[in-house]
Scaffold this active site. Sequence first.
Site, PDB file in Angstrom:
ATOM      1  N   ASN A 146      10.542  -1.463   9.117  1.00  0.00           N
ATOM      2  CA  ASN A 146      10.948  -2.715   8.449  1.00  0.00           C
ATOM      3  C   ASN A 146      12.455  -2.803   8.205  1.00  0.00           C
ATOM      4  OD1 ASN A 146      10.486  -0.673   6.569  1.00  0.00           O
ATOM      5  ND2 ASN A 146       9.981  -2.081   4.929  1.00  0.00           N
ATOM      6  N   GLU A 244       8.809   7.524  -0.509  1.00  0.00           N
ATOM      7  CA  GLU A 244       9.053   6.110  -0.830  1.00  0.00           C
ATOM      8  C   GLU A 244       7.919   5.334  -0.181  1.00  0.00           C
ATOM      9  OE1 GLU A 244      11.350   5.055  -2.733  1.00  0.00           O
ATOM     10  OE2 GLU A 244      12.875   6.625  -2.745  1.00  0.00           O
ATOM     11  N   CYS A 278       9.083  -3.267   0.883  1.00  0.00           N
ATOM     12  CA  CYS A 278       8.229  -2.598  -0.110  1.00  0.00           C
ATOM     13  C   CYS A 278       8.439  -3.180  -1.511  1.00  0.00           C
ATOM     14  CB  CYS A 278       8.445  -1.099  -0.078  1.00  0.00           C
ATOM     15  SG  CYS A 278      10.156  -0.623  -0.106  1.00  0.00           S
ATOM     16  N   GLU A 452      15.824   7.753  -3.914  1.00  0.00           N
ATOM     17  CA  GLU A 452      16.947   7.607  -2.996  1.00  0.00           C
ATOM     18  C   GLU A 452      17.986   6.776  -3.728  1.00  0.00           C
ATOM     19  OE1 GLU A 452      15.312   6.021   0.628  1.00  0.00           O
ATOM     20  OE2 GLU A 452      14.695   8.012   1.255  1.00  0.00           O
TER      21      GLU A 452
HETATM   22  P1  NAD Z   1       1.362   3.096   9.240  1.00  0.00           P
HETATM   23  O1  NAD Z   1       0.878   3.741   8.018  1.00  0.00           O
HETATM   24  O2  NAD Z   1       0.650   3.401  10.527  1.00  0.00           O
HETATM   25  O3  NAD Z   1       2.898   3.478   9.521  1.00  0.00           O
HETATM   26  C1  NAD Z   1       3.909   3.353   8.554  1.00  0.00           C
HETATM   27  C2  NAD Z   1       5.118   4.107   9.104  1.00  0.00           C
HETATM   28  O4  NAD Z   1       4.827   5.491   9.115  1.00  0.00           O
HETATM   29  C3  NAD Z   1       5.440   3.755  10.555  1.00  0.00           C
HETATM   30  O5  NAD Z   1       6.825   3.741  10.717  1.00  0.00           O
HETATM   31  C4  NAD Z   1       4.826   4.886  11.373  1.00  0.00           C
HETATM   32  O6  NAD Z   1       5.548   5.159  12.555  1.00  0.00           O
HETATM   33  C5  NAD Z   1       4.925   6.032  10.424  1.00  0.00           C
HETATM   34  N1  NAD Z   1       3.829   6.982  10.587  1.00  0.00           N
HETATM   35  C6  NAD Z   1       2.519   6.699  10.797  1.00  0.00           C
HETATM   36  N2  NAD Z   1       1.810   7.831  10.859  1.00  0.00           N
HETATM   37  C7  NAD Z   1       2.692   8.844  10.706  1.00  0.00           C
HETATM   38  C8  NAD Z   1       2.574  10.252  10.652  1.00  0.00           C
HETATM   39  N3  NAD Z   1       1.386  10.879  10.745  1.00  0.00           N
HETATM   40  N4  NAD Z   1       3.687  10.983  10.484  1.00  0.00           N
HETATM   41  C9  NAD Z   1       4.899  10.384  10.334  1.00  0.00           C
HETATM   42  N5  NAD Z   1       5.071   9.071  10.355  1.00  0.00           N
HETATM   43  C10 NAD Z   1       3.980   8.303  10.530  1.00  0.00           C
HETATM   44  O7  NAD Z   1       1.367   1.595   9.005  1.00  0.00           O
HETATM   45  P2  NAD Z   1       2.023   0.324   9.692  1.00  0.00           P
HETATM   46  O8  NAD Z   1       0.973  -0.443  10.396  1.00  0.00           O
HETATM   47  O9  NAD Z   1       3.253   0.640  10.471  1.00  0.00           O
HETATM   48  O10 NAD Z   1       2.416  -0.420   8.357  1.00  0.00           O
HETATM   49  C11 NAD Z   1       1.321  -0.695   7.504  1.00  0.00           C
HETATM   50  C12 NAD Z   1       1.636  -0.454   6.102  1.00  0.00           C
HETATM   51  O11 NAD Z   1       2.613   0.536   5.880  1.00  0.00           O
HETATM   52  C13 NAD Z   1       2.221  -1.675   5.475  1.00  0.00           C
HETATM   53  O12 NAD Z   1       1.191  -2.547   5.107  1.00  0.00           O
HETATM   54  C14 NAD Z   1       2.948  -1.148   4.299  1.00  0.00           C
HETATM   55  O13 NAD Z   1       2.021  -1.007   3.237  1.00  0.00           O
HETATM   56  C15 NAD Z   1       3.368   0.227   4.715  1.00  0.00           C
HETATM   57  N6  NAD Z   1       4.801   0.316   5.021  1.00  0.00           N
HETATM   58  C16 NAD Z   1       5.633   0.561   3.986  1.00  0.00           C
HETATM   59  C17 NAD Z   1       6.986   0.633   4.224  1.00  0.00           C
HETATM   60  C18 NAD Z   1       7.953   0.881   3.095  1.00  0.00           C
HETATM   61  O14 NAD Z   1       9.114   0.523   3.207  1.00  0.00           O
HETATM   62  N7  NAD Z   1       7.553   1.532   2.023  1.00  0.00           N
HETATM   63  C19 NAD Z   1       7.469   0.454   5.507  1.00  0.00           C
HETATM   64  C20 NAD Z   1       6.586   0.216   6.561  1.00  0.00           C
HETATM   65  C21 NAD Z   1       5.239   0.163   6.297  1.00  0.00           C
END
Ligand code: NAD
Length: 470
Positions: A146, A244, A278, A452
Amino acid sequence: MQFIAGQWRKGGDGSAGEIVNPANEEVLAEIPRASKQDLDDALTASQQAFISWRESSAQERAAVLRKAAALLRERVAAIALRMTLEQGKTLSESRLEIELSAETFDWYAAEALRINGRVMPSRIRGARQMVLPQPLGPVAAFTPWNFPALLPARKIAPALAAGCTMVMKPSEETPSSALALAQALADAGLPAGVLNMVLGVPAEISSHLIKSPIIRKVTFTGSTAVGQSLARLAAEGVKPCTLELGGHAPVLIFDDANLERTVATCIMGKTRNAGQVCTSPTRFYVQEGIYPRFLKAFSQAMEKVIVGEGMANDSQMGPLANKRRLQAISHLIDEAVDVGAKISAGGKRQGENGFFFRPTVLTSTPMNAQVINTEPFGPIALVDSFVTLEEGLERANNNRFGLAAYAFTQSSDTAVKVSEGLEAGGIGINSFAVSHIEAPFGGLKDSGYGHEGGSEGLEAFMHQKYVHHA
Ligand code: NAD
């Protein structure tokens, strides 16, 4: 591409999928897939580089960060263009993000010069008692799609300022901004191996890196579910973690708020990065005296938001970043309507090509709707009313997340009460700006732990060594 030991390489294991432009669904590139050998090389490079980087002076580390910040500013147009193509946000949002990333490098360059220990009065005559802050060691860092430049910058800058080295896995879907940060640092003279970047299959990479005895600290930004699994891996090696995670931010709008300004601020806050933030405001609790006027003005303004390609000058909101978000947002809205919510604006996809979604306002959303308990991470505003300040606080706090919370009021008495009563890591009064580089940023409850930003963001990469010298 992988950036390992100061060299670019393709990645030994073929492709891990495709990078897709969310505005038109065209494939931009293949995602390279790091092999086990690539990961081991990155780990070894971070271990070897740590020996000399930890011994470098704070002035040397600061100089590299400052130079990299200047290079990012020179390269802002090209990096922002690519960010918008991969992530979808408007070009002005992308440019601002690169500027903020450069500012982050500058801020921690200055903070590196203030890593002071302390000498305390000795309990034994002639002895010295000292606290020496020291870098923790090689860090494994994971960042999402994001904010593809700013979130990496918020981990890289303090880690490097502290004297740590890093292996980072940026998001595979939006990698080019993080890689541009690595290039700027390399061009600024960062020694080989201090920062390494690997891309591939997230779960494979995170488990390999976190299990390695070389890694001494883990830092992750992303979803709560993934954060929990990485924290479990880190716990096996007794490695400190900064998490985070998600949010579900409440907004309390009081009768005395300035309606026009509040609506304008709420529109900007909710549509920023299409709600994929977030700290995005999600649950709007509006005091009953202003509720009908707020709902009408806010819904009308949401209907007017221009949703379009990030590249187009008049777009106020870009597409959602990927197909998963489009499906998730559609599902959350349909499910909420099924259990009784009413749509007051938006509620549907815009067009058939690209992942565009109309900014949506839901009212009367029941507590059992999934959207109340899941982070929507998209352009959905849930609007409801409350009567007393106590009731508003209770409803705002009744959620498993605790990252950010907001209130709109002209009363300083109310502002003080909500600042103290809201359970969240960051509070915005008449504002959604709760993340500034000089201030700590972090969540409570399912939103994670650690900070952070600010001096706290630097301390997260250091341990405090105590020396008693008789
Ligand atoms: P997701 O949980 O699959 O992935 C979130 C992030 O984590 C992605 O960048 C992904 O590459 C990474 N990731 C996934 N599995 C991982 C692993 N085993 N090890 C390391 N990194 C890993 O979800 P998504 O479909 O990308 O996003 C869905 C949800 O994630 C959103 O609805 C939101 O709640 C959350 N999200 C939060 C933030 C934030 O800034 N806190 C950012 C992106 C997504």
